[in-house]
Design a protein around this motif. Structure first.
Motif, PDB file in Angstrom:
ATOM      1  N   ALA A   1       0.964  -1.135  -0.057  1.00 29.57           N
ATOM      2  CA  ALA A   1      -0.059  -0.122   0.128  1.00 29.57           C
ATOM      3  C   ALA A   1       0.810   1.316  -0.031  1.00 29.57           C
ATOM      4  CB  ALA A   1      -0.901   0.026   1.124  1.00 29.57           C
ATOM      5  N   TYR A   2       2.102   1.446   0.834  1.00 25.14           N
ATOM      6  CA  TYR A   2       2.824   2.508   0.756  1.00 25.14           C
ATOM      7  C   TYR A   2       3.419   2.607  -0.497  1.00 25.14           C
ATOM      8  CZ  TYR A   2       2.718   2.475   5.905  1.00 25.14           C
ATOM      9  OH  TYR A   2       2.424   2.544   7.277  1.00 25.14           O
ATOM     10  N   THR A   3       3.810   1.485  -1.109  1.00 24.21           N
ATOM     11  CA  THR A   3       4.385   1.672  -2.451  1.00 24.21           C
ATOM     12  C   THR A   3       3.470   2.032  -3.451  1.00 24.21           C
ATOM     13  OG1 THR A   3       5.698  -0.363  -2.292  1.00 24.21           O
ATOM     14  CG2 THR A   3       5.313   0.283  -4.525  1.00 24.21           C
ATOM     15  N   ALA A   4       1.961   1.915  -3.529  1.00 23.34           N
ATOM     16  CA  ALA A   4       1.090   2.226  -4.320  1.00 23.34           C
ATOM     17  C   ALA A   4       0.868   3.800  -3.991  1.00 23.34           C
ATOM     18  CB  ALA A   4      -0.154   1.569  -4.259  1.00 23.34           C
ATOM     19  N   ARG A   5       0.896   4.101  -2.822  1.00 25.65           N
ATOM     20  CA  ARG A   5       0.737   5.609  -2.161  1.00 25.65           C
ATOM     21  C   ARG A   5       1.786   6.447  -3.004  1.00 25.65           C
ATOM     22  NH1 ARG A   5       2.705   6.655   3.514  1.00 25.65           N
ATOM     23  NH2 ARG A   5       4.546   6.313   2.366  1.00 25.65           N
ATOM     24  N   ASP A   6       3.044   6.065  -2.693  1.00 25.06           N
ATOM     25  CA  ASP A   6       4.207   6.649  -3.297  1.00 25.06           C
ATOM     26  C   ASP A   6       4.293   6.975  -4.740  1.00 25.06           C
ATOM     27  OD1 ASP A   6       4.969   7.197  -0.640  1.00 25.06           O
ATOM     28  OD2 ASP A   6       6.569   5.273  -0.754  1.00 25.06           O
ATOM     29  N   ALA A   7       3.500   5.878  -5.458  1.00 23.82           N
ATOM     30  CA  ALA A   7       3.153   6.357  -6.761  1.00 23.82           C
ATOM     31  C   ALA A   7       1.869   6.938  -7.216  1.00 23.82           C
ATOM     32  CB  ALA A   7       3.351   4.837  -7.525  1.00 23.82           C
ATOM     33  N   SER A   8       1.296   7.522  -6.266  1.00 21.44           N
ATOM     34  CA  SER A   8       0.223   8.293  -6.195  1.00 21.44           C
ATOM     35  C   SER A   8      -1.104   7.626  -6.450  1.00 21.44           C
ATOM     36  CB  SER A   8       0.303   9.679  -7.281  1.00 21.44           C
ATOM     37  OG  SER A   8       1.298  10.320  -6.650  1.00 21.44           O
ATOM     38  N   ASP A   9      -1.075   6.201  -6.482  1.00 19.01           N
ATOM     39  CA  ASP A   9      -2.275   5.249  -6.672  1.00 19.01           C
ATOM     40  C   ASP A   9      -2.946   5.248  -5.348  1.00 19.01           C
ATOM     41  OD1 ASP A   9      -4.100   3.695  -7.570  1.00 19.01           O
ATOM     42  OD2 ASP A   9      -2.524   2.282  -8.401  1.00 19.01           O
ATOM     43  N   HIS A  10      -3.626   6.115  -4.940  1.00 16.43           N
ATOM     44  CA  HIS A  10      -4.354   6.017  -3.746  1.00 16.43           C
ATOM     45  C   HIS A  10      -5.487   4.935  -3.595  1.00 16.43           C
ATOM     46  CE1 HIS A  10      -2.303  10.217  -3.494  1.00 16.43           C
ATOM     47  NE2 HIS A  10      -2.171   9.522  -2.186  1.00 16.43           N
ATOM     48  N   GLY A  11      -6.166   4.884  -5.024  1.00 15.86           N
ATOM     49  CA  GLY A  11      -6.963   3.774  -4.941  1.00 15.86           C
ATOM     50  C   GLY A  11      -6.736   2.509  -4.843  1.00 15.86           C
ATOM     51  N   GLN A  12      -5.669   1.944  -5.146  1.00 11.34           N
ATOM     52  CA  GLN A  12      -4.861   0.790  -4.983  1.00 11.34           C
ATOM     53  C   GLN A  12      -4.458   0.683  -3.520  1.00 11.34           C
ATOM     54  OE1 GLN A  12      -5.130  -1.981  -6.347  1.00 11.34           O
ATOM     55  NE2 GLN A  12      -3.341  -3.028  -5.583  1.00 11.34           N
ATOM     56  N   ALA A  13      -4.107   1.755  -2.814  1.00 11.27           N
ATOM     57  CA  ALA A  13      -3.268   1.927  -1.597  1.00 11.27           C
ATOM     58  C   ALA A  13      -4.553   1.649  -0.640  1.00 11.27           C
ATOM     59  CB  ALA A  13      -2.549   3.241  -1.199  1.00 11.27           C
ATOM     60  N   GLU A  14      -5.618   2.184  -0.886  1.00  6.58           N
ATOM     61  CA  GLU A  14      -6.869   2.043   0.128  1.00  6.58           C
ATOM     62  C   GLU A  14      -7.558   0.561  -0.107  1.00  6.58           C
ATOM     63  OE1 GLU A  14     -11.390   3.723   0.676  1.00  6.58           O
ATOM     64  OE2 GLU A  14     -10.011   4.888  -0.619  1.00  6.58           O
ATOM     65  N   HIS A  15      -7.151  -0.050  -1.219  1.00  8.30           N
ATOM     66  CA  HIS A  15      -7.670  -1.315  -1.606  1.00  8.30           C
ATOM     67  C   HIS A  15      -7.022  -2.280  -0.595  1.00  8.30           C
ATOM     68  CE1 HIS A  15      -9.305  -5.073  -3.486  1.00  8.30           C
ATOM     69  NE2 HIS A  15      -7.801  -5.322  -3.557  1.00  8.30           N
ATOM     70  N   LEU A  16      -5.455  -1.969  -0.803  1.00 10.40           N
ATOM     71  CA  LEU A  16      -4.572  -3.033  -0.078  1.00 10.40           C
ATOM     72  C   LEU A  16      -4.861  -2.867   1.346  1.00 10.40           C
ATOM     73  CD1 LEU A  16      -1.545  -2.383  -2.142  1.00 10.40           C
ATOM     74  CD2 LEU A  16      -2.923  -4.692  -1.960  1.00 10.40           C
ATOM     75  N   LEU A  17      -4.981  -1.606   1.971  1.00  4.71           N
ATOM     76  CA  LEU A  17      -5.217  -1.419   3.447  1.00  4.71           C
ATOM     77  C   LEU A  17      -6.407  -1.890   4.014  1.00  4.71           C
ATOM     78  CD1 LEU A  17      -3.423   2.009   3.679  1.00  4.71           C
ATOM     79  CD2 LEU A  17      -2.544   0.095   4.537  1.00  4.71           C
ATOM     80  N   ARG A  18      -7.701  -1.893   3.219  1.00  6.11           N
ATOM     81  CA  ARG A  18      -8.685  -2.518   3.450  1.00  6.11           C
ATOM     82  C   ARG A  18      -8.317  -3.885   3.679  1.00  6.11           C
ATOM     83  NH1 ARG A  18     -13.490   0.125   3.275  1.00  6.11           N
ATOM     84  NH2 ARG A  18     -13.603   2.193   2.705  1.00  6.11           N
ATOM     85  N   GLN A  19      -7.887  -4.668   2.753  1.00  5.04           N
ATOM     86  CA  GLN A  19      -7.504  -6.063   2.930  1.00  5.04           C
ATOM     87  C   GLN A  19      -6.676  -6.228   4.162  1.00  5.04           C
ATOM     88  OE1 GLN A  19      -5.486  -6.639  -1.020  1.00  5.04           O
ATOM     89  NE2 GLN A  19      -7.054  -8.643  -0.985  1.00  5.04           N
ATOM     90  N   ALA A  20      -5.545  -5.362   4.486  1.00  8.04           N
ATOM     91  CA  ALA A  20      -4.851  -5.630   5.836  1.00  8.04           C
ATOM     92  C   ALA A  20      -5.674  -5.420   7.159  1.00  8.04           C
ATOM     93  CB  ALA A  20      -3.646  -4.583   5.742  1.00  8.04           C
TER      94      ALA A  20
END
Length: 327
Positions: free
Chosen positions: A25-44
């Protein structure tokens, strides 16, 4: 965000899965892909049911709240952080590093929403924990000092904020070296406070050096570049160079809109300052349009007495009477 890992236990395999999801999720966030980051964190978060996994849940929920804040979903983030702090205090202890991390993130949110007194209390609570655990020369301490400076800047208390920001620069420079982008971020925040205390030339010098580091590290289309461009425009604005200020504000606004989205609350500060430059040039139609857009963005997202919203409303109603104050 300040992240803390959780030691493996009987549920170590699940904890490892959660940490892997958070890392992705942090990797996605750093790439400005906040939607993917949110999806991964919801899974977490979904993987952290049960008391044994509570510390991992605290980390995942704090990271999710950070993503929501970055997306401008302030109320949602605040509700989650309130719940997360209670979990952290119960599962990890009231003086734990997990509690400090939640306090820091909730305080950042408070700066953006205008809940300044609560934010300051949370920052000092986090600082006390980090200094007790890590000592005074640690990156977490530098982060809280940076954030306390930023909070004071938002409140307009530049004299109080400047020593905090300078301390952040000093600590991080000793830890990472003067050319590190994290040091540049601290320096850019310090420069805004230097400007507020009347040291305009020093502020511009520090900002331009920070911008060089950001552009060399991240390229020209990065959030830190946008913030620094706004602050350089504000310097030109205060010096009366309205053309340079407008160019800088437009550049910063375009970057913010592309990175954060056109309705993100952070766009409002730049809109308000851009409106003020148009008003001073006698272009009231442009000024009113920018003020109106800023108000529409902020209403419902921040506290009713938030300083940027207050300035936008005053500017909108008094455009033809006198120049409004700048943020």
């Amino acid at each position: 965000m300040i992240a803390h890992t959780t030691a493996p236990s009987a549920c170590g395999e699940h904890v490892a899965d959660v940490h892997s999801l958070i890392g992705s999720a942090y990797t996605a966030r750093d790439a400005s892909d906040h939607g993917q980051a949110e999806h991964l964190l919801r899974q977490a978060v979904a993987h952290t049911q049960g008391q044994a996994l509570a510390p991992a849940r605290v980390q995942a929920q704090t990271a999710l709240a950070e993503i929501w804040r970055q997306r401008g979903q302030y109320r949602r983030a605040g509700l989650l952080l309130r719940l997360t702090l209670t979990t952290a205090e119960t599962a990890c202890g009231v003086k734990s590093l997990q509690v400090a991390a939640v306090c820091n993130e909730w305080a950042i949110l408070g700066k953006y929403t205008g809940d300044f007194v609560h934010a300051e209390t949370l920052y000092h609570r986090a600082l006390a924990i980090y200094e007790t655990v890590h000592g005074s020369e640690h990156h977490t301490v530098a982060t809280i000092c940076h954030n306390l400076g930023g909070l004071a800047h938002t409140r307009g208390d530049h004299a109080t904020g400047e020593p905090w920001a300078r301390r952040a620069v000093d600590i991080r420079t000793r830890l990472l070296g003067a050319d590190h982008p994290k040091v540049a971020a601290d320096a850019a925040a310090w420069a805004a406070l230097l400007d507020g205390t009347g040291r305009h030339d020093q502020a511009e010098q520090v900002l331009r050096r920070a911008l060089e580091i950001f552009e060399a590290t991240y390229g020209p289309d990065h959030y830190e570049v946008a913030i620094t461009a706004h602050n350089l425009a504000a310097l030109a604005h205060r010096r009366g160079d309205l053309q340079a200020a407008q160019a800088g504000y437009r550049h910063a606004l375009a970057l913010k809109q592309a990175i954060l989205g056109p309705e993100h609350p952070e766009c409002a500060t730049t809109l308000v300052n851009l409106a003020a430059t148009h008003h001073r040039q006698g272009d009231d139609a442009q000024a009113l349009g920018h003020y109106a857009l800023a108000i529409a963005i902020l209403e419902g997202a921040v506290e009713p007495d938030h300083p940027v919203l207050t300035i936008a409303r005053r500017g909108h109603t008094q455009t033809t009477a006198q120049p409004p104050s700048d943020q």
